[in-house]
Design a protein around this motif. Sequence first.
Motif, PDB file in Angstrom:
ATOM      1  N   ASP A  80     -11.582 -13.760   9.539  1.00 10.44           N
ATOM      2  CA  ASP A  80     -10.838 -13.882   8.286  1.00 10.44           C
ATOM      3  C   ASP A  80     -11.534 -13.118   7.168  1.00 10.44           C
ATOM      4  N   ILE A  81     -10.738 -12.443   6.334  1.00 11.07           N
ATOM      5  CA  ILE A  81     -11.237 -11.740   5.151  1.00 11.07           C
ATOM      6  C   ILE A  81     -10.362 -12.125   3.967  1.00 11.07           C
ATOM      7  N   ARG A  82     -11.021 -12.412   2.841  1.00 13.09           N
ATOM      8  CA  ARG A  82     -10.331 -12.574   1.569  1.00 13.09           C
ATOM      9  C   ARG A  82     -11.116 -11.787   0.518  1.00 13.09           C
ATOM     10  N   VAL A  83     -10.438 -10.855  -0.138  1.00  8.91           N
ATOM     11  CA  VAL A  83     -11.046 -10.074  -1.215  1.00  8.91           C
ATOM     12  C   VAL A  83     -10.171 -10.250  -2.445  1.00  8.91           C
ATOM     13  N   ASN A  84     -10.709 -10.896  -3.461  1.00 11.12           N
ATOM     14  CA  ASN A  84      -9.911 -11.262  -4.644  1.00 11.12           C
ATOM     15  C   ASN A  84      -8.704 -12.113  -4.253  1.00 11.12           C
ATOM     16  N   GLY A  85      -8.859 -12.878  -3.182  1.00 13.06           N
ATOM     17  CA  GLY A  85      -7.782 -13.733  -2.726  1.00 13.06           C
ATOM     18  C   GLY A  85      -6.771 -13.066  -1.817  1.00 13.06           C
ATOM     19  N   TYR A  86      -6.897 -11.744  -1.623  1.00 13.22           N
ATOM     20  CA  TYR A  86      -5.972 -11.002  -0.776  1.00 13.22           C
ATOM     21  C   TYR A  86      -6.560 -10.781   0.621  1.00 13.22           C
ATOM     22  N   ILE A  87      -5.662 -10.661   1.604  1.00  8.62           N
ATOM     23  CA  ILE A  87      -6.053 -10.172   2.923  1.00  8.62           C
ATOM     24  C   ILE A  87      -5.850  -8.662   2.876  1.00  8.62           C
ATOM     25  N   PRO A  88      -6.939  -7.872   2.865  1.00  8.38           N
ATOM     26  CA  PRO A  88      -6.833  -6.439   2.537  1.00  8.38           C
ATOM     27  C   PRO A  88      -5.811  -5.651   3.333  1.00  8.38           C
ATOM     28  N   TYR A  89      -5.758  -5.828   4.646  1.00  6.85           N
ATOM     29  CA  TYR A  89      -4.886  -4.992   5.469  1.00  6.85           C
ATOM     30  C   TYR A  89      -3.432  -5.478   5.473  1.00  6.85           C
ATOM     31  N   LEU A  90      -3.167  -6.669   4.947  1.00  2.00           N
ATOM     32  CA  LEU A  90      -1.806  -7.199   4.913  1.00  2.00           C
ATOM     33  C   LEU A  90      -1.144  -7.031   3.545  1.00  2.00           C
ATOM     34  N   GLU A  91      -1.925  -7.092   2.479  1.00  2.00           N
ATOM     35  CA  GLU A  91      -1.379  -7.054   1.114  1.00  2.00           C
ATOM     36  C   GLU A  91      -1.931  -5.847   0.362  1.00  2.00           C
ATOM     37  N   ARG A  92      -1.853  -4.694   1.027  1.00  2.00           N
ATOM     38  CA  ARG A  92      -2.574  -3.525   0.555  1.00  2.00           C
ATOM     39  C   ARG A  92      -2.107  -3.024  -0.812  1.00  2.00           C
ATOM     40  N   GLU A  93      -0.809  -3.002  -1.068  1.00  2.00           N
ATOM     41  CA  GLU A  93      -0.312  -2.436  -2.321  1.00  2.00           C
ATOM     42  C   GLU A  93      -0.822  -3.203  -3.534  1.00  2.00           C
ATOM     43  N   LYS A  94      -0.785  -4.532  -3.481  1.00  2.00           N
ATOM     44  CA  LYS A  94      -1.311  -5.336  -4.580  1.00  2.00           C
ATOM     45  C   LYS A  94      -2.834  -5.297  -4.607  1.00  2.00           C
ATOM     46  N   PHE A  95      -3.400  -5.326  -3.417  1.00  2.00           N
ATOM     47  CA  PHE A  95      -4.854  -5.429  -3.275  1.00  2.00           C
ATOM     48  C   PHE A  95      -5.592  -4.238  -3.876  1.00  2.00           C
ATOM     49  N   VAL A  96      -5.113  -3.006  -3.608  1.00  2.00           N
ATOM     50  CA  VAL A  96      -5.860  -1.815  -4.033  1.00  2.00           C
ATOM     51  C   VAL A  96      -5.905  -1.657  -5.545  1.00  2.00           C
ATOM     52  N   ARG A  97      -5.028  -2.333  -6.270  1.00  2.00           N
ATOM     53  CA  ARG A  97      -5.062  -2.232  -7.732  1.00  2.00           C
ATOM     54  C   ARG A  97      -6.267  -2.950  -8.329  1.00  2.00           C
ATOM     55  N   GLU A  98      -6.907  -3.793  -7.537  1.00  2.00           N
ATOM     56  CA  GLU A  98      -8.027  -4.588  -8.054  1.00  2.00           C
ATOM     57  C   GLU A  98      -9.368  -4.187  -7.474  1.00  2.00           C
ATOM     58  N   ILE A  99      -9.398  -3.094  -6.705  1.00  2.00           N
ATOM     59  CA  ILE A  99     -10.671  -2.630  -6.159  1.00  2.00           C
ATOM     60  C   ILE A  99     -10.884  -1.162  -6.507  1.00  2.00           C
ATOM     61  N   GLY A 100     -12.157  -0.769  -6.542  1.00  2.00           N
ATOM     62  CA  GLY A 100     -12.527   0.633  -6.660  1.00  2.00           C
ATOM     63  C   GLY A 100     -13.443   0.972  -5.498  1.00  2.00           C
ATOM     64  N   VAL A 101     -13.328   2.197  -5.003  1.00  2.00           N
ATOM     65  CA  VAL A 101     -14.107   2.597  -3.827  1.00  2.00           C
ATOM     66  C   VAL A 101     -14.715   3.969  -4.069  1.00  2.00           C
ATOM     67  N   VAL A 102     -16.017   4.104  -3.754  1.00  3.97           N
ATOM     68  CA  VAL A 102     -16.683   5.408  -3.784  1.00  3.97           C
ATOM     69  C   VAL A 102     -17.392   5.605  -2.455  1.00  3.97           C
ATOM     70  N   PHE A 103     -16.946   6.603  -1.693  1.00  2.58           N
ATOM     71  CA  PHE A 103     -17.644   7.012  -0.481  1.00  2.58           C
ATOM     72  C   PHE A 103     -18.424   8.279  -0.808  1.00  2.58           C
ATOM     73  N   GLY A 104     -19.748   8.207  -0.694  1.00  8.63           N
ATOM     74  CA  GLY A 104     -20.589   9.318  -1.120  1.00  8.63           C
ATOM     75  C   GLY A 104     -20.307  10.632  -0.430  1.00  8.63           C
TER      76      GLY A 104
END
Length: 353
Positions: A80-104
């Motif tokens: 199980d994963i919860r990030v900001n209350g979302y399951i990342p791979y299931l609720e992606r459209e709402k989820f990505v608005r609340e995260i930032g990602v930097v891959f070097g």
Amino acid sequence: MQAIEVHNLRKEFRVQKNREGLKGAVRDLFKREYNQVRAVKDISFQIPQGEICGYIGENGAGKSTTIKMLTGILVPTSGDIRVNGYIPYLEREKFVREIGVVFGQRSQLWWDIGVIESFQLLKKVYRVSEADFKQRLDELVERLKLQELLTRPVRKLSLGQRMRCELAASLLHNPKILFLDEPTIGLDIVVKTEIREFLKQMNQRYETTILLTTHDLQDIEALCSRVIMLDDGRIIYDGGLDELKATWGKGKEVVLQFTEAVSLERLRQLTSGLQVDWSLDNELTARVFIPQEKANVSEVLSRVVGVLGIEDIKIVETNTDDIVREIYKSGSAEAKAAAHEKLAGEQEVTVHA
């Protein structure tokens, strides 16, 4: 409130086995064999809102795989994963608005257009209002010193300049959580220091939760109060950086510069009965190694100060790089033994297609 909650997270990959030689290659065309490789092995952890947590491990330990599952790029095999209350791979459209990602080693900026144009495109992707975008952009441009870079194509930026722009791009929509995967890789010490200071300021001002994976443990020391350490897909340490040093640090070294020449015999006499090790750099400078829990610095100095003239004292703290390297090298972490208890039952399984 927990920003990230992970429970029994597992990720397995199906990897093709390649037979040797021409005959083997021909056989692979008709009957392929695969290994089931477990990259992340039932890990669990929680990260509260506003924490900066270091996520470290050797190459192949499972760091990037975990980050990709937490950001919704990969789907877990189980757990199980919860990030900001979302399951990342299931609720992606709402989820990505609340995260930032930097891959070097990867860019989210468009290579051939100006930096500001990339920012404008990301504004539309994240649906940021014009007022919020202008306010956020002005702040990021000032803090990251991007004024002269905005009109340049990304391909004409140096690595340090690009990484500053990548950070700004990941924060334009004011995310609650920031995932950083090797954000300072290949950068010089000046740029690294600037980025570390910026991240600390953003965390303090906005309580942005940061999960940082890096091979540069100076990033960890500068930013993180907590460290999660992976080995072979399992967590072998989860706790404070100070606790890590206290638990597995070998001790401290004190460098003393004297006003007059000293001998090893004299120094050993003064600290007789203490389990310390003296060495001389020259006739005026000596080093004493004080093993963890065998003696303390104040006790050693009390024996020497006042008896011998001292011009300068320097205490060398345990190096985190050396501690982590030693843990992986010797397997001295208690949890490491537990992590491999079931290794025999979890060997790679060969399956046929």
